[in-house]
Motif scaffolding. Structure first.
Motif, short mmCIF file in Angstrom:
data_model
loop_
_atom_site.label_atom_id
_atom_site.label_comp_id
_atom_site.label_asym_id
_atom_site.label_seq_id
_atom_site.Cartn_x
_atom_site.Cartn_y
_atom_site.Cartn_z
N VAL A 168 0.81 -0.95 0.18
CA VAL A 168 -0.04 -0.05 -0.28
C VAL A 168 0.74 1.07 -0.38
O VAL A 168 0.40 2.66 -0.80
CB VAL A 168 -0.66 0.24 1.37
CG1 VAL A 168 -1.66 1.19 1.32
CG2 VAL A 168 -2.19 -1.47 1.19
N THR A 169 2.09 1.27 1.05
CA THR A 169 2.99 2.31 0.95
C THR A 169 3.60 2.43 -0.05
O THR A 169 4.60 3.38 -0.16
CB THR A 169 3.65 2.76 2.49
OG1 THR A 169 4.09 1.61 2.30
CG2 THR A 169 2.71 2.53 3.05
N TRP A 173 1.65 1.34 -5.89
CA TRP A 173 0.37 0.94 -5.56
C TRP A 173 -0.10 1.71 -6.54
O TRP A 173 -0.80 3.19 -6.46
CB TRP A 173 -0.47 2.00 -4.19
CG TRP A 173 -1.49 1.80 -3.61
CD1 TRP A 173 -2.39 3.33 -3.39
CD2 TRP A 173 -1.31 1.20 -3.41
NE1 TRP A 173 -3.20 2.49 -3.50
CE2 TRP A 173 -3.35 1.85 -2.70
CE3 TRP A 173 -1.70 -0.20 -2.96
CZ2 TRP A 173 -4.54 0.36 -2.39
CZ3 TRP A 173 -2.81 -1.23 -2.59
CH2 TRP A 173 -3.90 -0.92 -2.36
N THR A 177 -6.82 6.98 -2.92
CA THR A 177 -6.79 6.03 -2.13
C THR A 177 -7.42 5.50 -0.57
O THR A 177 -7.16 4.98 0.13
CB THR A 177 -6.62 8.37 -1.34
OG1 THR A 177 -6.02 8.69 -2.19
CG2 THR A 177 -5.94 8.35 0.18
N GLU A 178 -8.42 5.95 -1.47
CA GLU A 178 -9.84 5.28 -0.67
C GLU A 178 -9.55 3.89 -0.31
O GLU A 178 -9.82 3.50 1.01
CB GLU A 178 -11.19 5.98 -1.24
CG GLU A 178 -12.72 5.70 -0.51
CD GLU A 178 -13.75 6.14 -1.26
OE1 GLU A 178 -14.51 6.18 -0.50
OE2 GLU A 178 -13.65 5.81 -1.71
N ALA A 180 -6.67 2.51 -0.36
CA ALA A 180 -5.76 2.59 0.42
C ALA A 180 -5.91 2.57 2.42
O ALA A 180 -5.48 2.13 2.82
CB ALA A 180 -4.73 3.68 0.53
N VAL A 181 -6.70 3.08 2.21
CA VAL A 181 -7.78 3.49 3.37
C VAL A 181 -8.08 2.41 3.85
O VAL A 181 -7.83 1.31 5.06
CB VAL A 181 -8.43 4.61 3.90
CG1 VAL A 181 -9.62 4.97 4.78
CG2 VAL A 181 -7.78 5.89 3.43
N ASP A 182 -9.06 1.55 3.57
CA ASP A 182 -10.04 0.28 3.21
C ASP A 182 -8.85 -0.69 3.92
O ASP A 182 -8.65 -1.33 4.31
CB ASP A 182 -10.76 0.30 2.56
CG ASP A 182 -12.00 0.51 2.65
OD1 ASP A 182 -12.50 0.55 0.87
OD2 ASP A 182 -12.67 1.48 3.22
N THR A 184 -5.60 -0.37 5.35
CA THR A 184 -5.17 -0.25 5.86
C THR A 184 -5.57 -0.11 7.77
O THR A 184 -5.34 -1.33 8.04
CB THR A 184 -5.01 1.33 6.30
OG1 THR A 184 -3.75 1.62 5.13
CG2 THR A 184 -4.23 1.75 7.33
N LEU A 185 -7.28 -0.18 7.19
CA LEU A 185 -8.36 -0.30 8.75
C LEU A 185 -8.03 -2.14 8.42
O LEU A 185 -8.10 -2.49 9.43
CB LEU A 185 -9.19 0.18 8.13
CG LEU A 185 -8.85 2.18 8.56
CD1 LEU A 185 -10.70 2.11 8.04
CD2 LEU A 185 -8.64 2.46 9.85
N GLY A 229 8.73 -0.74 11.95
CA GLY A 229 8.68 0.58 11.41
C GLY A 229 8.20 1.50 11.93
O GLY A 229 8.78 2.43 11.66
N ARG A 230 7.40 0.83 12.20
CA ARG A 230 6.15 2.08 12.41
C ARG A 230 4.82 1.57 13.37
O ARG A 230 5.08 0.51 13.58
CB ARG A 230 5.35 2.03 11.44
CG ARG A 230 4.64 1.60 10.33
CD ARG A 230 4.25 1.30 8.62
NE ARG A 230 3.98 2.89 8.66
CZ ARG A 230 4.15 3.67 7.82
NH1 ARG A 230 5.43 3.09 6.68
NH2 ARG A 230 3.72 4.79 7.43
N VAL A 232 1.18 0.10 13.88
CA VAL A 232 0.50 -0.38 12.95
C VAL A 232 -0.31 -0.99 14.02
O VAL A 232 -1.53 -1.68 12.95
CB VAL A 232 0.97 -1.33 11.75
CG1 VAL A 232 1.54 -0.44 10.17
CG2 VAL A 232 1.86 -2.87 12.68
#
Lengths: 232, 232
Positions: A168-169, A173, A177-178, A180-182, A184-185, A229-230, A232
């Protein structure tokens, strides 16, 4: 009196195991609904979540009764209090499956999952189903060896989640963006589902051995964070 | 014996209130670290989270002792068991603040927050700080009126979160996907922080009144989901 007490404890354990079966089914069906854009299946998951919640309420009532009437001490007390915590974990797992189903419903008649990520989500669904069924075995049999296996399954979920995240990142990709948001969640829902299963297994290990396993409670998420590294 | 018992309960309540102050501070400093790209402040939040965890462990020990030695019944039992649940909620709030700090650290020397979203995040940080400080007042004073205020604060957080979400998923989103992913996760951390504060307040109301407030336990998230049209 001791006999009645142990029957009560058995009823609590049975309810917990039932909850794990319901959570496994919920996540399995939610994943299918997501991949197949099956709005009716999604709706059935959302509706059935109330079943899981009501099991948690019942375990609370049984536990309160036990504490008030039998006044357990030592290990027995540990078992009763920990059972209430486990039921909260499994209830939360049901909620996470419901969230997956809601994304599936939202995106209907499309699937929320792009083609190149379908196999990743199918695998996450399978790992989720496996991990929570194993959790049921751990509870039913106080099976410490199975509890260790769950840690390996959770590592598998972490790897799948990380793969999702990297895709995604990445600069390649190819979606909006929508989406990507889905994704991610959704990734977070599966990840937290597995985390809760590990918590439940660790609690059983603690009841049996008095130990917390390899990591202090709560640092499991930190280990993931550091690996990716983040946060999540 | 009753006197010792009530002193123990007071110690548990004091520890819970302390935890709310620590969580308020953590989220406030994490938000500042995020907006100012302050890596040292971010690190201090991450380190200080262990303080919150150790308070939860202490509350567990105090509660277990109370259950084993004093064998409370009825309302007293409800208070002890619920205190353990509240400490888990507040511990989780500390974890969420730590996640915010980790995003801040990850993006250093940049800020993870685009210019047009700074005021939204500043507000979310303020609402988060307020809501958990109020939660402390609710615990300390068994203050039902303050518990109702917390619901309004949570609505405010929902609106801010929804605004974030609409901006990220709009066709005018001017940043890259990685930023969208960060903002999505950050939004969820603040959202869940407020959800846990509401849970704690609802538990106090339940202790005092025996009731669960306006919504059945767990449907709060559903109400949000329905409002945004998606699972967030």
């Amino acid at each position: 009196m001791r006999k009645a007490y142990h029957e009560e404890l058995d009823r609590i354990a049975e309810s917990l195991v039932e909850m794990t079966h319901l959570a496994a089914s919920a996540m399995s069906r939610a994943t299918t609904a997501l991949l197949d854009a099956d709005v009716h299946l999604a709706d059935s998951v959302i509706t059935a979540d109330a079943e899981i919640d009501s099991r948690r309420e019942r375990i609370d009532l049984l536990s309160f009764d036990l504490l008030a009437l039998q006044q357990p001490v030592a290990t027995d007390l540990r078992v009763v209090v920990t059972s209430m915590r486990m039921s909260s974990d499994i209830e939360r797992m049901g909620d996470l499956a419901r969230h997956v189903a809601k994304v599936a419903r939202l995106r209907y008649p499309e699937s929320a999952v792009p083609a190149e990520l379908r196999s990743t989500f199918r695998e996450m669904g399978q790992v989720a189903e496996l991990i929570v069924e194993k959790t049921g075995s751990v509870i039913a049999g106080r099976d410490i060896a199975a509890a260790r296996e769950i840690e390996a399954d959770d590592d598998a979920m972490d790897r799948l989640h990380r793969h999702l995240f990297e895709h995604v990142t990445s600069s390649e990709w190819p979606h909006d963006t929508e989406t990507a948001v889905d994704i991610t969640l959704l990734g977070r829902y599966y990840e937290r589902f597995a985390d809760h299963a590990v918590s439940v297994a660790e609690r059983v290990v603690w009841i049996v051995t008095g130990e917390w396993g390899n990591e202090a409670n709560g640092s499991h998420e930190d280990a993931e964070d550091d690996a990716t590294g983040r946060a999540v």
